[in-house]
Scaffold this motif. Structure first.
Motif, mmCIF file in Angstrom:
data_model
loop_
_atom_site.group_PDB
_atom_site.id
_atom_site.type_symbol
_atom_site.label_atom_id
_atom_site.label_comp_id
_atom_site.label_asym_id
_atom_site.label_seq_id
_atom_site.Cartn_x
_atom_site.Cartn_y
_atom_site.Cartn_z
ATOM 1 N N LEU A 1 46.737 39.170 40.259
ATOM 2 C CA LEU A 1 47.042 38.012 39.425
ATOM 3 C C LEU A 1 45.748 37.401 38.888
ATOM 4 O O LEU A 1 44.789 37.230 39.631
ATOM 5 N N TYR A 2 45.738 37.113 37.585
ATOM 6 C CA TYR A 2 44.573 36.505 36.937
ATOM 7 C C TYR A 2 44.987 35.180 36.304
ATOM 8 O O TYR A 2 46.121 35.048 35.823
ATOM 9 N N ALA A 3 44.066 34.199 36.295
ATOM 10 C CA ALA A 3 44.374 32.890 35.702
ATOM 11 C C ALA A 3 43.143 32.365 34.974
ATOM 12 O O ALA A 3 42.010 32.724 35.301
ATOM 13 N N TRP A 4 43.388 31.512 33.955
ATOM 14 C CA TRP A 4 42.280 30.937 33.199
ATOM 15 C C TRP A 4 42.758 29.685 32.457
ATOM 16 O O TRP A 4 43.943 29.407 32.378
ATOM 17 N N GLY A 5 41.767 28.920 31.945
ATOM 18 C CA GLY A 5 42.096 27.728 31.165
ATOM 19 C C GLY A 5 41.870 26.426 31.914
ATOM 20 O O GLY A 5 41.000 26.328 32.783
ATOM 21 N N TYR A 6 42.680 25.425 31.584
ATOM 22 C CA TYR A 6 42.545 24.053 32.122
ATOM 23 C C TYR A 6 42.772 24.068 33.630
ATOM 24 O O TYR A 6 43.700 24.706 34.124
ATOM 25 N N ASN A 7 41.915 23.357 34.353
ATOM 26 C CA ASN A 7 41.961 23.451 35.819
ATOM 27 C C ASN A 7 41.759 22.096 36.480
ATOM 28 O O ASN A 7 41.281 22.012 37.601
ATOM 29 N N ASN A 8 42.162 21.018 35.794
ATOM 30 C CA ASN A 8 41.915 19.669 36.319
ATOM 31 C C ASN A 8 42.597 19.409 37.656
ATOM 32 O O ASN A 8 42.175 18.564 38.431
ATOM 33 N N CYS A 9 43.672 20.143 37.948
ATOM 34 C CA CYS A 9 44.407 19.937 39.207
ATOM 35 C C CYS A 9 44.362 21.173 40.113
ATOM 36 O O CYS A 9 45.092 21.243 41.099
ATOM 37 N N GLY A 10 43.543 22.154 39.743
ATOM 38 C CA GLY A 10 43.468 23.376 40.553
ATOM 39 C C GLY A 10 44.461 24.446 40.149
ATOM 40 O O GLY A 10 44.649 25.428 40.861
ATOM 41 N N GLN A 11 45.096 24.300 38.980
ATOM 42 C CA GLN A 11 46.159 25.233 38.578
ATOM 43 C C GLN A 11 45.682 26.669 38.322
ATOM 44 O O GLN A 11 46.487 27.596 38.246
#
Length: 444
Positions: free
Chosen positions: A155-165
């Motif tokens: 699983l890969y994730a990227w972008g806005y991370n203000n809440c740890g998402q």
């Protein structure tokens, strides 16, 4: 599993009334998105890709900021065979193809397009960093973050991370795809979903993990503290989850036994518990003692839907501005119709295949095969054996078919007394009996 065929009609989404009957007839897959459900993408039978609608935030991918009520072709995607598509409310769009490539365009203020910049994406561009060597089978978007699931369960994730998402352990935005590890290290992810600012994953042993914003309990952890890395939903220990779906701030989960669980925000009754209290931990939702086969929610709406084994479709939550606090039986044939007629905005909760669908094609094929194998790991039973055999035959999953067939023969007396056995199509039943007799199943 009953074998029902339904015709899905894109005309139920208001935006498609802009198209001519010839254009409607050419559609094979479609998705309606945007903050007011006024943008749409569709794929034709010969794999051409068109977009139309209001071009809010340059999100049509046409290279300019013009709105168009006449469909425009996205040349970069034609012939690519799009298999999964998701959109964020930014808005941005992420999709993957049958070859496992990922493309993105739209709003990029938080690097949600994964190309390392924060420049607006005015046309579809392939997401290359860390994903080129991966075959991606599913994508999911939150409001301003994105996720991609590879065929081998990474699983890969990227972008806005203000809440740890993004699940990286910090709150710094993530400019390019990053592998989500921590508690998921060494585990095979089989399903993903995003709320507005939260992320969920299901692994192949049926465990569920959540991370990101948790102010409404949408991670199901029993508290409302944000999580910067994946955290297991311990309250679901002992059940095997097959499918997960996220609304704006609530989560639904479906078990291999057809049970439905819900948790998170409940301002509109979107949990189906009969009240409007948020739930910090999973609560089982009763559906007339019927087995649920599909759940639906969408991160841009507060609406929930489910389909049962007998083909009945229920809806609850925010339905045309009303709060429906218990699952309400509809006259619809599929969960997609709930979103067309009752969600605000009237978006689609998935990339919709248009035309004849059977119950099993509501899951994409690779995923169904993986999930079938993962049910069997948890233990095939007399009750589900014949349904699994039938699914294996339909999906040409030969190893699985052989496994289920042997189990059925070894437990012949019990299996032939189940409802699933007698509901089976005539040809499949005859074939099973013929094959079983060759194996000596009926010798005295």
């Amino acid at each position: 599993m009953t074998h029902s065929s339904i015709m899905v009609d894109v005309g139920k989404w208001p935006i498609f009334t802009l198209l001519s009957p010839q254009e409607i007839a050419s559609i094979r897959k479609a998705c309606v998105f945007g903050t007011s459900a006024n943008e749409a993408i569709y794929i034709t039978h010969n794999d051409e890709v068109f977009v139309f609608g209001l071009n809010c935030s340059n999100c049509l991918g046409t290279g300019d900021n013009q709105s168009t009520i006449v469909p425009k072709k996205l040349e970069a995607l034609c012939g690519k065979k799009i298999s999964s598509l998701s959109y964020g409310s930014g808005p941005h769009v992420v999709l993957c193809t049958e070859d496992g490539e990922v493309y993105a365009w739209g709003h990029n203020g938080y690097s949600q397009l994964g190309n390392g910049t924060t420049n607006q994406g005015i046309t579809p561009v392939q997401v290359c960093t860390n994903l080129l060597i991966k075959k991606v089978v599913e994508v999911a978007c939150g409001s301003h973050h994105s996720m991609a699931l590879s065929f081998d369960g990474d699983l890969y994730a990227w972008g806005y991370n203000n809440c740890g998402q993004v699940g990286s352990g910090s709150t710094a935005n993530q400019p390019t795809p990053r592998r989500v590890s921590n508690c998921l290290q060494g585990k095979m992810v089989v399903g993903i979903a995003c709320g507005q600012t939260s992320s969920m994953a299901v692994v192949n042993n049926g465990e569920v993990y959540g991370w990101g914003y948790n102010g409404n309990g949408q991670l199901g952890l029993g508290n409302n503290g944000n999580q910067l890395t994946p955290c297991r939903v311990a309250a679901l220990h002992g059940v095997c989850i097959l499918q997960i779906a996220c609304g704006y701030a609530h989560t639904l989960a479906l078990t291999d036994e057809g049970l439905l669980y819900a948790w998170g925000a409940n301002t509109y009754g979107q949990l189906g518990t009969g009240n409007k209290s948020n739930q910090l931990s999973p609560v089982q939702i009763m559906m007339e003692k019927e087995r649920v086969v599909e759940i639906a929610a969408c991160h841009s709406a507060h609406t929930s839907a489910a389909k049962t084994q007998s083909g009945q479709v229920y809806m609850w939550g925010q339905c045309r501005g009303q709060s429906v606090i218990f699952p309400h039986l509809t006259h619809f044939a599929c969960t997609d119709d709930v979103f067309a007629c009752f969600a605000t905005p009237a978006v689609m909760w998935r990339l919709l295949s248009v035309g004849l669908l059977d119950l099993a094609t509501s899951y994409c094929e690779n995923r169904l095969k993986k999930l079938c194998q993962h049910i069997i790991k948890r233990g095939i039973t007399v009750e589900n054996a014949f349904s699994l055999l039938s699914a294996a035959v339909r999906y040409d999953a030969e190893d699985l078919e052989e496994f289920c067939f042997k189990f059925c023969v070894n437990h012949l007396t019990e299996v032939t007394q189940t409802t699933a056995f007698w509901q089976m199509d005539g040809p499949l039943l005859k074939e099973f009996i013929a094959k079983a007799s060759k194996c000596g199943a009926f010798k005295n």
